[in-house]
Design an enzyme around this catalytic site. Structure first.
Site, mmCIF file in Angstrom:
data_model
loop_
_atom_site.group_PDB
_atom_site.id
_atom_site.type_symbol
_atom_site.label_atom_id
_atom_site.label_comp_id
_atom_site.label_asym_id
_atom_site.label_seq_id
_atom_site.Cartn_x
_atom_site.Cartn_y
_atom_site.Cartn_z
ATOM 1 N N HIS A 311 0.860 -1.192 0.000
ATOM 2 C CA HIS A 311 0.000 0.000 0.000
ATOM 3 C C HIS A 311 0.890 1.235 0.000
ATOM 4 C CE1 HIS A 311 -3.145 2.827 1.174
ATOM 5 N NE2 HIS A 311 -3.996 1.888 0.805
ATOM 6 N N ASP A 370 -7.977 -5.207 -0.031
ATOM 7 C CA ASP A 370 -8.468 -6.068 -1.120
ATOM 8 C C ASP A 370 -8.113 -7.535 -0.936
ATOM 9 O OD1 ASP A 370 -7.644 -3.275 -3.019
ATOM 10 O OD2 ASP A 370 -9.672 -4.055 -2.801
HETATM 11 C C1 SDX Z 1 -6.250 0.154 -2.832
HETATM 12 O O1 SDX Z 1 -4.394 4.655 -1.911
HETATM 13 C C2 SDX Z 1 -5.357 4.041 -1.293
HETATM 14 O O2 SDX Z 1 -5.782 4.419 -0.225
HETATM 15 C C3 SDX Z 1 -5.959 2.852 -2.042
HETATM 16 C C4 SDX Z 1 -6.975 2.018 -1.281
HETATM 17 C C5 SDX Z 1 -8.242 2.787 -1.001
HETATM 18 O O3 SDX Z 1 -8.950 2.415 -0.049
HETATM 19 O O4 SDX Z 1 -8.596 3.704 -1.812
HETATM 20 O O5 SDX Z 1 -6.408 1.573 -0.053
HETATM 21 C C6 SDX Z 1 -7.386 0.793 -2.098
HETATM 22 O O6 SDX Z 1 -6.021 0.493 -3.955
HETATM 23 C C7 SDX Z 1 -5.370 -0.844 -2.113
HETATM 24 C C8 SDX Z 1 -4.158 -1.323 -2.986
HETATM 25 C C9 SDX Z 1 -4.656 -2.419 -3.924
HETATM 26 N N1 SDX Z 1 -3.608 -2.783 -4.887
HETATM 27 C C10 SDX Z 1 -2.990 -3.972 -4.832
HETATM 28 O O7 SDX Z 1 -3.159 -4.805 -3.944
HETATM 29 C C11 SDX Z 1 -2.051 -4.234 -6.006
HETATM 30 C C12 SDX Z 1 -0.722 -4.792 -5.478
HETATM 31 N N2 SDX Z 1 -0.017 -3.732 -4.755
HETATM 32 C C13 SDX Z 1 0.867 -2.914 -5.490
HETATM 33 O O8 SDX Z 1 0.784 -2.825 -6.842
HETATM 34 C C14 SDX Z 1 1.450 -1.741 -4.732
HETATM 35 O O9 SDX Z 1 1.757 -2.165 -3.477
HETATM 36 C C15 SDX Z 1 0.602 -0.486 -4.642
HETATM 37 C C16 SDX Z 1 0.180 -0.017 -5.983
HETATM 38 C C17 SDX Z 1 -0.586 -0.730 -3.802
HETATM 39 C C18 SDX Z 1 1.462 0.594 -3.974
HETATM 40 O O10 SDX Z 1 2.503 0.865 -4.846
HETATM 41 P P1 SDX Z 1 3.613 1.968 -4.459
HETATM 42 O O11 SDX Z 1 3.288 2.693 -3.220
HETATM 43 O O12 SDX Z 1 3.890 2.778 -5.694
HETATM 44 O O13 SDX Z 1 4.827 1.074 -4.074
HETATM 45 P P2 SDX Z 1 5.930 0.608 -5.075
HETATM 46 O O14 SDX Z 1 5.283 0.065 -6.306
HETATM 47 O O15 SDX Z 1 6.924 1.695 -5.198
HETATM 48 O O16 SDX Z 1 6.554 -0.626 -4.279
HETATM 49 C C19 SDX Z 1 7.632 -0.451 -3.375
HETATM 50 C C20 SDX Z 1 8.438 -1.756 -3.500
HETATM 51 C C21 SDX Z 1 8.856 -2.062 -4.938
HETATM 52 O O17 SDX Z 1 10.022 -2.863 -4.863
HETATM 53 P P3 SDX Z 1 11.498 -2.136 -4.981
HETATM 54 O O18 SDX Z 1 11.452 -1.315 -6.269
HETATM 55 O O19 SDX Z 1 11.605 -1.264 -3.742
HETATM 56 O O20 SDX Z 1 12.475 -3.284 -5.017
HETATM 57 O O21 SDX Z 1 7.613 -2.863 -3.092
HETATM 58 C C22 SDX Z 1 7.408 -3.731 -4.208
HETATM 59 C C23 SDX Z 1 7.741 -2.943 -5.450
HETATM 60 O O22 SDX Z 1 8.181 -3.817 -6.488
HETATM 61 N N3 SDX Z 1 5.989 -4.113 -4.163
HETATM 62 C C24 SDX Z 1 5.532 -5.340 -4.385
HETATM 63 C C25 SDX Z 1 4.153 -5.256 -4.184
HETATM 64 N N4 SDX Z 1 3.811 -4.010 -3.880
HETATM 65 C C26 SDX Z 1 4.958 -3.302 -3.870
HETATM 66 N N5 SDX Z 1 6.165 -6.505 -4.717
HETATM 67 C C27 SDX Z 1 5.375 -7.589 -4.861
HETATM 68 N N6 SDX Z 1 4.035 -7.592 -4.673
HETATM 69 C C28 SDX Z 1 3.388 -6.453 -4.345
HETATM 70 N N7 SDX Z 1 2.073 -6.449 -4.183
#
Ligand code: SDX
Length: 435
Positions: A311, A370
């Protein structure tokens, strides 16, 4: 918002003698903010923050999140308390008007919403223009935006009464439109709202009753739906809420702006994740295959991510996920599916493994709202394609509450971000025979 007595001083290393001071703003909770509204005028420079990781886009009094501690409050009330003691329409009242209603106010609000659940008969013709296999989010985007064609008496965004009416219409009509999208996809007749039913029972009735026989809403399911709606109601300046705010800042009507919010929510990185989680759990198929998917999630060359994990704000367990996990057990027990629900078994094992894996621990990736919600929806017989519409149904109140707050802000101006330009400098046109 209180302007604090402290300021932030900025200087640039290329000319350290020169520096500029900007006010630091104090909220009632959470991080202070450096007010950079005059930064460009003063320094000729922009801030640069793609993805808005360090940017406060507005002042708001509706929802507070502490991502480090896993805290979520609406108007000061914890999400745990609201999920435990309140109901969705009461939370809608709280988000819209700032206080919990007394008995009289609540009865008034429930009646207001109940008597706006019908949609214009002409809308049926719009539904019938979609292919039966359309994703219900495609239908909802169109149907919600098209409400601006029907309700001209609630389009004047400068009229407080019309804003209030538009807000209530959207909260009231989303369950009807969502159920219509479901019925249309399975070729069953639309079911009218029943004013005698409470909000969540009415939704289940519109979803699952058929004219051919009586239908009795299961109160445990209705309660679980109501709690899930509370847990998804609002979440500060998430992507879809920010979309609604930005679209509305141009003065566009609220129905069209909610259509923009629904479009944004549809993405798998946002509200579309609940559908993606179930599809992922099905693909994993058995707990023995979890290590294979954990490896893929950590592989930078593999686009696969652990859906429902991570998140932007929560660097701790999403408090909503904790509550939903509890309701999972309650609903599955009610339908006698708790023992052999494979998806739940995989989800719980996946969570356990991930939370003990350095990659996820270091990046503070925890289950989010989710991760478990789809398991409850699936257990209730709600098809996967309806999961994100359920999120949109619940979040409608958050969108309209934040929209209402923005429209009441005397400082309101159109949102228009700038950019860091990295394209070509000026160059002369080259005639085609010279290229
Ligand atoms: C919602 O914003 C809100 O409030 C949203 C929400 C709401 O109520 O409105 O809470 C609802 O959208 C919840 C999130 C649902 N999405 C998912 O579950 C999809 C999977 N999660 C990700 O795609 C991700 O975690 C996000 C999009 C939720 C957040 O992305 P960020 O903040 O841009 O984080 P990032 O992509 O920069 O990740 C940081 C690191 C990265 O690795 P490094 O580059 O540091 O090596 O963490 C890794 C990412 O690759 N990472 C994951 C991951 N999420 C982040 N690796 C594997 N699996 C994951 N799910």
């Amino acid at each position: 918002m209180a302007e604090s007595t402290i300021t932030a001083r900025i200087s640039v290393s290329s000319n350290p003698e020169q520096s500029w001071e900007f006010p630091v703003l104090h909220g009632s909770e959470g991080p202070d903010a450096i007010d950079v509204t005059k930064l460009y005028k003063t320094t000729g420079m922009f801030t640069h923050d793609p993805g808005f990781l360090s940017t406060s886009s507005c002042e708001s009094r509706i929802t507070f999140i502490d991502g480090e501690k896993g805290i979520l409050r609406h108007r000061g009330y914890s999400i745990e308390d609201l999920a435990e003691h309140s109901d969705y329409l009461e939370v809608c009242y709280l988000l819209l008007y700032g206080e919990l209603p007394d008995a009289k106010e609540k009865a008034w609000f429930v009646k207001e919403i109940t008597y706006h659940t019908l949609v214009h008969e002409q809308l049926e013709f719009m539904f019938r223009g979609f292919p039966r296999r359309s994703h219900p989010m495609a239908i909802l985007v169109g149907a919600v935006a098209s409400l601006s064609a029907f309700y001209h008496d609630s389009l004047d965004i400068h009229d407080e009464k019309e804003r209030d009416l538009a807000a209530k219409r959207m909260i009231a009509k989303m369950p009807t439109l969502t159920a219509m999208a479901y019925k249309y996809s399975i070729g069953q007749p639309f079911v009218f709202p029943q004013n005698a039913l409470d909000f969540s029972s009415n939704f289940l009735n519109m979803m699952f009753s058929v004219p051919a026989e009586p239908y009795k809403v299961n109160p445990v399911m209705a309660r679980a739906i109501d709690k899930l709606l509370i847990l998804h109601a609002d979440h500060e300046q998430n992507a879809s809420t920010s979309t609604v705010r930005l679209a509305s800042s141009s003065g566009a009507n609220p129905f069209a702006c909610l259509g923009a919010g629904i479009s944004c929510l549809w993405g798998p990185a946002h509200g579309g994740a609940n559908q993606a989680v179930i599809e992922m759990l099905r693909e994993i198929e058995h707990v023995d295959r979890i290590p294979e998917f954990i490896t893929r999630a950590k592989d930078k060359d593999d686009p696969f991510r652990l859906m429902g994990f991570g998140h932007r704000v929560y660097k701790n367990y999403d408090p909503r996920a904790r509550v939903i996990k509890k309701y999972c057990d309650e609903v599955l027990e009610e339908i006698g599916d708790q023992e052999d629900n494979q998806l739940l078994k995989i989800a719980k094992e996946l969570e356990k493994i991930a939370l003990n894996d350095d990659y996820f621990v270091q990046r503070k990736l925890f289950p989010n709202v989710d991760f478990y919600s789809g398991i409850i929806y699936e257990a209730m017989g709600i098809p996967t394609a309806l999961f994100t519409p359920m999120f949109a149904l619940a979040r409608t109140v958050g969108w309209v509450a934040q929209w209402k707050e923005m429209m009441e802000d005397p400082e309101l101006r159109i949102g228009r971000p700038r950019q860091l330009y990295t394209g070509y400098p000026a160059r002369d046109y080259v005639p085609i025979d010279k290229r």
